[in-house]
Design a protein around this motif. Structure first.
Motif, PDB file in Angstrom:
ATOM      1  N   TYR A   1       0.828  -1.204   0.000  1.00 20.13           N
ATOM      2  CA  TYR A   1       0.000   0.000   0.000  1.00 20.13           C
ATOM      3  C   TYR A   1       0.861   1.252   0.000  1.00 20.13           C
ATOM      4  O   TYR A   1       0.588   2.222  -0.693  1.00 20.13           O
ATOM      5  CB  TYR A   1      -0.908   0.019   1.231  1.00 20.13           C
ATOM      6  N   PHE A   2       1.922   1.220   0.821  1.00 23.43           N
ATOM      7  CA  PHE A   2       2.791   2.389   0.891  1.00 23.43           C
ATOM      8  C   PHE A   2       3.427   2.664  -0.462  1.00 23.43           C
ATOM      9  O   PHE A   2       3.531   3.803  -0.887  1.00 23.43           O
ATOM     10  CB  PHE A   2       3.883   2.187   1.943  1.00 23.43           C
ATOM     11  N   SER A   3       3.846   1.604  -1.122  1.00 29.38           N
ATOM     12  CA  SER A   3       4.508   1.797  -2.408  1.00 29.38           C
ATOM     13  C   SER A   3       3.538   2.386  -3.427  1.00 29.38           C
ATOM     14  O   SER A   3       3.891   3.290  -4.180  1.00 29.38           O
ATOM     15  CB  SER A   3       5.071   0.475  -2.930  1.00 29.38           C
ATOM     16  N   VAL A   4       2.315   1.882  -3.416  1.00 30.35           N
ATOM     17  CA  VAL A   4       1.310   2.394  -4.338  1.00 30.35           C
ATOM     18  C   VAL A   4       1.059   3.876  -4.054  1.00 30.35           C
ATOM     19  O   VAL A   4       1.034   4.730  -4.950  1.00 30.35           O
ATOM     20  CB  VAL A   4      -0.001   1.583  -4.194  1.00 30.35           C
TER      21      VAL A   4
ATOM     22  N   GLU B   1      -7.999   8.518  -2.758  1.00 27.80           N
ATOM     23  CA  GLU B   1      -8.754   7.290  -2.874  1.00 27.80           C
ATOM     24  C   GLU B   1      -7.999   6.133  -2.213  1.00 27.80           C
ATOM     25  O   GLU B   1      -8.570   5.324  -1.484  1.00 27.80           O
ATOM     26  CB  GLU B   1      -8.998   6.979  -4.349  1.00 27.80           C
ATOM     27  N   GLN B   2      -6.702   6.109  -2.456  1.00 28.70           N
ATOM     28  CA  GLN B   2      -5.907   5.034  -1.855  1.00 28.70           C
ATOM     29  C   GLN B   2      -5.869   5.145  -0.334  1.00 28.70           C
ATOM     30  O   GLN B   2      -5.940   4.142   0.380  1.00 28.70           O
ATOM     31  CB  GLN B   2      -4.479   5.041  -2.432  1.00 28.70           C
ATOM     32  N   PHE B   3      -5.775   6.367   0.132  1.00 33.43           N
ATOM     33  CA  PHE B   3      -5.768   6.553   1.587  1.00 33.43           C
ATOM     34  C   PHE B   3      -7.118   6.119   2.175  1.00 33.43           C
ATOM     35  O   PHE B   3      -7.188   5.501   3.233  1.00 33.43           O
ATOM     36  CB  PHE B   3      -5.472   8.014   1.929  1.00 33.43           C
ATOM     37  N   ASP B   4      -8.160   6.454   1.454  1.00 31.83           N
ATOM     38  CA  ASP B   4      -9.490   6.065   1.890  1.00 31.83           C
ATOM     39  C   ASP B   4      -9.592   4.543   2.047  1.00 31.83           C
ATOM     40  O   ASP B   4     -10.146   4.044   3.017  1.00 31.83           O
ATOM     41  CB  ASP B   4     -10.497   6.535   0.836  1.00 31.83           C
ATOM     42  N   GLN B   5      -9.019   3.827   1.103  1.00 29.56           N
ATOM     43  CA  GLN B   5      -9.043   2.364   1.172  1.00 29.56           C
ATOM     44  C   GLN B   5      -8.361   1.864   2.442  1.00 29.56           C
ATOM     45  O   GLN B   5      -8.821   0.924   3.081  1.00 29.56           O
ATOM     46  CB  GLN B   5      -8.308   1.765  -0.030  1.00 29.56           C
ATOM     47  N   ILE B   6      -7.275   2.514   2.774  1.00 26.57           N
ATOM     48  CA  ILE B   6      -6.547   2.095   3.978  1.00 26.57           C
ATOM     49  C   ILE B   6      -7.410   2.348   5.221  1.00 26.57           C
ATOM     50  O   ILE B   6      -7.513   1.503   6.102  1.00 26.57           O
ATOM     51  CB  ILE B   6      -5.207   2.852   4.077  1.00 26.57           C
TER      52      ILE B   6
ATOM     53  N   HIS C   1       2.889   7.443  10.960  1.00 29.90           N
ATOM     54  CA  HIS C   1       4.129   7.004  11.594  1.00 29.90           C
ATOM     55  C   HIS C   1       4.850   5.990  10.687  1.00 29.90           C
ATOM     56  O   HIS C   1       6.028   6.117  10.389  1.00 29.90           O
ATOM     57  CB  HIS C   1       3.758   6.394  12.950  1.00 29.90           C
ATOM     58  N   ASP C   2       4.114   5.011  10.206  1.00 31.23           N
ATOM     59  CA  ASP C   2       4.725   3.990   9.362  1.00 31.23           C
ATOM     60  C   ASP C   2       5.150   4.552   8.008  1.00 31.23           C
ATOM     61  O   ASP C   2       6.154   4.137   7.446  1.00 31.23           O
ATOM     62  CB  ASP C   2       3.745   2.823   9.137  1.00 31.23           C
ATOM     63  N   PHE C   3       4.361   5.511   7.527  1.00 32.49           N
ATOM     64  CA  PHE C   3       4.677   6.104   6.226  1.00 32.49           C
ATOM     65  C   PHE C   3       5.975   6.907   6.326  1.00 32.49           C
ATOM     66  O   PHE C   3       6.808   6.906   5.419  1.00 32.49           O
ATOM     67  CB  PHE C   3       3.514   6.990   5.769  1.00 32.49           C
ATOM     68  N   LEU C   4       6.135   7.588   7.453  1.00 37.48           N
ATOM     69  CA  LEU C   4       7.367   8.329   7.678  1.00 37.48           C
ATOM     70  C   LEU C   4       8.558   7.372   7.624  1.00 37.48           C
ATOM     71  O   LEU C   4       9.568   7.648   6.983  1.00 37.48           O
ATOM     72  CB  LEU C   4       7.319   9.031   9.031  1.00 37.48           C
TER      73      LEU C   4
ATOM     74  N   PHE D   1       9.544  -1.502  -4.060  1.00 34.83           N
ATOM     75  CA  PHE D   1      10.143  -0.470  -3.221  1.00 34.83           C
ATOM     76  C   PHE D   1      11.285   0.218  -3.971  1.00 34.83           C
ATOM     77  O   PHE D   1      11.371   1.441  -4.000  1.00 34.83           O
ATOM     78  CB  PHE D   1      10.643  -1.108  -1.919  1.00 34.83           C
ATOM     79  N   SER D   2      12.128  -0.553  -4.600  1.00 31.03           N
ATOM     80  CA  SER D   2      13.257   0.027  -5.335  1.00 31.03           C
ATOM     81  C   SER D   2      12.777   0.890  -6.497  1.00 31.03           C
ATOM     82  O   SER D   2      13.332   1.950  -6.756  1.00 31.03           O
ATOM     83  CB  SER D   2      14.174  -1.068  -5.872  1.00 31.03           C
ATOM     84  N   HIS D   3      11.713   0.438  -7.166  1.00 28.17           N
ATOM     85  CA  HIS D   3      11.199   1.244  -8.270  1.00 28.17           C
ATOM     86  C   HIS D   3      10.659   2.573  -7.784  1.00 28.17           C
ATOM     87  O   HIS D   3      10.949   3.613  -8.358  1.00 28.17           O
ATOM     88  CB  HIS D   3      10.082   0.493  -9.014  1.00 28.17           C
ATOM     89  N   VAL D   4       9.877   2.524  -6.744  1.00 32.79           N
ATOM     90  CA  VAL D   4       9.318   3.770  -6.227  1.00 32.79           C
ATOM     91  C   VAL D   4      10.442   4.686  -5.763  1.00 32.79           C
ATOM     92  O   VAL D   4      10.409   5.900  -5.982  1.00 32.79           O
ATOM     93  CB  VAL D   4       8.317   3.496  -5.086  1.00 32.79           C
TER      94      VAL D   4
END
Ligand SMILES: Nc1ncnc2c1ncn2[C@@H]1O[C@H](COP(=O)(O)OP(=O)(O)OP(=O)(O)O)[C@@H](O)[C@H]1O
Ligand SMILES: [Mg+2]
Ligand SMILES: [Zn+2]
Length: 566
Positions: free
Chosen positions: A248-251, A266-271, A283-286, A314-317
């Motif tokens: 999710y974080f990568s997306v 929208e993605q945040f809403d899904q979470i 916190h985790d996103f940081l 992760f490497s791509h992002v």
């Protein structure tokens, strides 16, 4: 069959069992082999890293009838008796309880008598920083002229609270957080010997969440085992702890790099729909961004990227972000997190933060992201719409159409209906309430709560084993006539204990043990430290005098974007 928590079953019995602390255990074993014993040791380090376990092992090693290479044999009469706790000469004192103080006074009179069953009298004083000045003085007297048959082992998580006079008389050992790999190995072995099937990824997650504390790791594993059916999976851990998966974080990070506000929302809403906690999310996103920065600065140091599993995604992002963007993103998340602590509008604040992350201005001057997409009109419109919605909510709040939450942690949910529907709980404790308790703290009652804490845990366990597991890492730090503040180092435990069901049970147990109704207020250890500081300094923080929501909104997106309509 009575259930025993994993961390009790797997209590290290030899120095070799104490993992990740070789710098301590090797030194101790050498000293033991060569018979170079000190009369006082100070074991200092984070919670659940093996201090008490090592102290117990030490007490056996010095008394063992046939020590092997500086280790206790665990088979001779002394070893067995000490393990079972039946030797009166090896005394464990919990300085956090009332009895601790009396026992310290008692020590002064009793140290001079030689031990009756074993070679050395060993006094293990846990949480030694909790002693009163009076007790410290009594202890100091004894440490000044210790009889040759006495060994003190003081254990603490907060050495800075000890008088220098005590520290200078001890040989000091610093326990460290247990490294991720070592922790995963430990968990793996335990799962094997328990016959539990578990995904490697799940263990990685458990180890990350525990942040170096083995007790936290084991109690989380315990919960996961009782939660999952045939195999413990990473998704179980995420569900229990409310963490968001790396995918999710990568997306999300990709959409942010592309400045696609509508997607991001929208993605945040899904979470959020999955019932995650906004603060935990941020916190985790940081940390996600932080790991990305580490990956980019020192790719060979993959090992230090402890929280993130480096996968292709992760490497791509990571390639989409330049250094200035990363610094700015970390800074933005960090600022928002510190504001979140005092805010009841967690979700809105996180949304504003995400909008801000999408703004090119947030990413300061400097090289644009490698794949930075040109802002198109659709995106600008999306962002404008989003901000309009946020402004409307803000205006409603200011006009009193939506009631302004003041104290109760449940109230902000009026503004965030989605969160109630989805989240299984995870309410946040009001800092105002905590400050009140800090101001009106009743020292005697606080001591009483600490003294009875193990009783409270035992009673909780009788209601349901898991209940105790959630609370076992909590520290009661302050009690006032109507509330108890309990601090946690793990946000999982902290949030869980504020869920209405568990909170209710804890409060009933508190009442039955302490004989009076007390409300449970769970917060993180750092939060308590800042409350203590604040209460020490001034009565009300300046921020409270303004409308906190408005202040935060302006700080986050800047004054130009927030327009208050009357
Ligand atoms: N270094 C370690 N190696 C293996 N297991 C450990 C280690 N540290 C802690 N544990 C596990 O955690 C449990 C609690 O550890 P222990 O009581 O020794 O921690 P502590 O450092 O004294 O914590 P606290 O500061 O909370 O008192 C142990 O029974 C064991 O299961
Ligand atoms: Mg301990
Ligand atoms: Zn022995």
């Amino acid at each position: 069959m009575a259930y025993t928590a994993l961390y009790r079953v797997y209590r290290p019995q030899t120095f070799q069992d104490v993992v990740g602390q070789e710098h301590v255990t090797i030194t101790l074993r050498n000293a033991l082999r060569e018979g170079r014993l000190s009369h006082a040791y100070l074991f200092n380090g984070p919670r659940g890293t093996g201090k008490t376990s090592a102290a117990k092992i030490m007490s056996k090693a010095v008394n063992c009838e046939q020590p092997i290479d500086g280790e206790p044999c665990n088979e001779c009469g002394s070893c067995r008796a000490i393990t079972s706790g039946s030797v009166t000469d090896v005394l464990e004192i919990d300085a956090a309880s009332n009895r601790g103080v009396e026992e310290i006074r008692d020590i002064r009179d009793k140290v001079k008598f030689a031990p009756s069953d074993v070679k050395y009298k060993v006094y293990i004083i846990d949480e030694v920083h909790m002693l009163t000045t009076e007790a410290f003085n009594a202890l100091l007297k004894t440490l000044e002229e210790p009889p040759s048959h006495v060994i003190f082992i003081l254990a603490t998580t907060e050495p800075h609270k000890l008088p220098a006079t005590i520290i200078s008389r001890c040989q000091r050992f610093d326990f460290h957080r247990i490294p991720l790999k070592v922790m995963v190995n430990l968990l793996q072995k335990i799962c094997q010997s328990q016959g539990v099937r578990v995904e490697e990824q799940a263990l990685q997650l458990v180890a990350k969440m525990a942040e170096g504390g083995a007790r936290d790791a084991l109690s989380l594993l315990d919960q996961a085992i009782s939660f999952s059916r045939d195999e413990v999976r990473a998704s179980d851990i995420m569900q229990i702890t409310g963490t968001v998966s790396q995918t999710y974080f990568s997306v999300l990070a990709r959409s942010i790099a592309e400045r696609d506000v509508a997607q991001v929302m929208e993605q945040f809403d899904q979470i959020m729909v999955q019932g995650k906690d906004p603060e935990q999310f941020l916190h985790d996103f940081l940390y996600y961004y932080r790991d990305m920065l580490l990956l980019k600065t020192a790719p060979q140091l993959e090992e230090i990227v402890e929280r993130t599993m480096i996968d292709d995604q992760f490497s791509h992002v990571a390639e989409l972000y330049g250094f200035p963007e990363l610094y700015a993103a970390i800074e933005t998340c960090n600022q928002a997190l510190s504001q979140l602590k005092w805010s009841t509008y967690a979700r809105v604040l996180v949304e504003l933060t995400l909008v801000k992350l999408c703004q090119p201005t947030a990413q300061q001057a400097g090289a644009p992201a490698a794949a930075a997409v040109q802002v198109n009109h659709e995106e600008v419109n999306g962002m404008a719409n989003r901000i309009r919605v946020l402004e409307e909510r803000l205006t409603q709040v200011l006009q009193g159409q939506v009631s302004l939450p003041t104290q109760k942690s449940e109230e902000p949910r009026k503004v965030e209906p989605k969160r109630i529907a989805a989240a299984g709980g995870g309410s946040r404790t009001s800092m105002n309430r905590v400050r009140e308790v800090a101001k009106a703290m009743d020292e005697n009652l606080t001591r009483q709560v600490r003294g009875q804490w193990s009783q409270i845990l035992t009673d909780l366990k009788k209601v349901k084993i898991q209940y105790q597991a959630w609370l076992v890492n909590g520290q009661p730090v302050a009690a006032s006539s109507d509330s108890v503040v309990v601090t946690f180092t793990s946000p999982i435990h902290c949030d869980k204990t504020m869920e209405p069901e568990l909170k209710g049970v804890v409060e009933r147990v508190l009442q039955s043990v302490l004989g009076r109704p007390l409300q449970l207020l769970s917060i993180m250890e750092e939060e308590w430290q800042s409350v203590e500081q604040q209460v020490g300094q001034k009565d009300t923080p300046a921020e409270e005098q303004q409308d906190p929501f408005l202040t935060e909104a302006i700080k986050l997106v800047g004054e130009d974007l927030v327009e208050v309509k009357d």
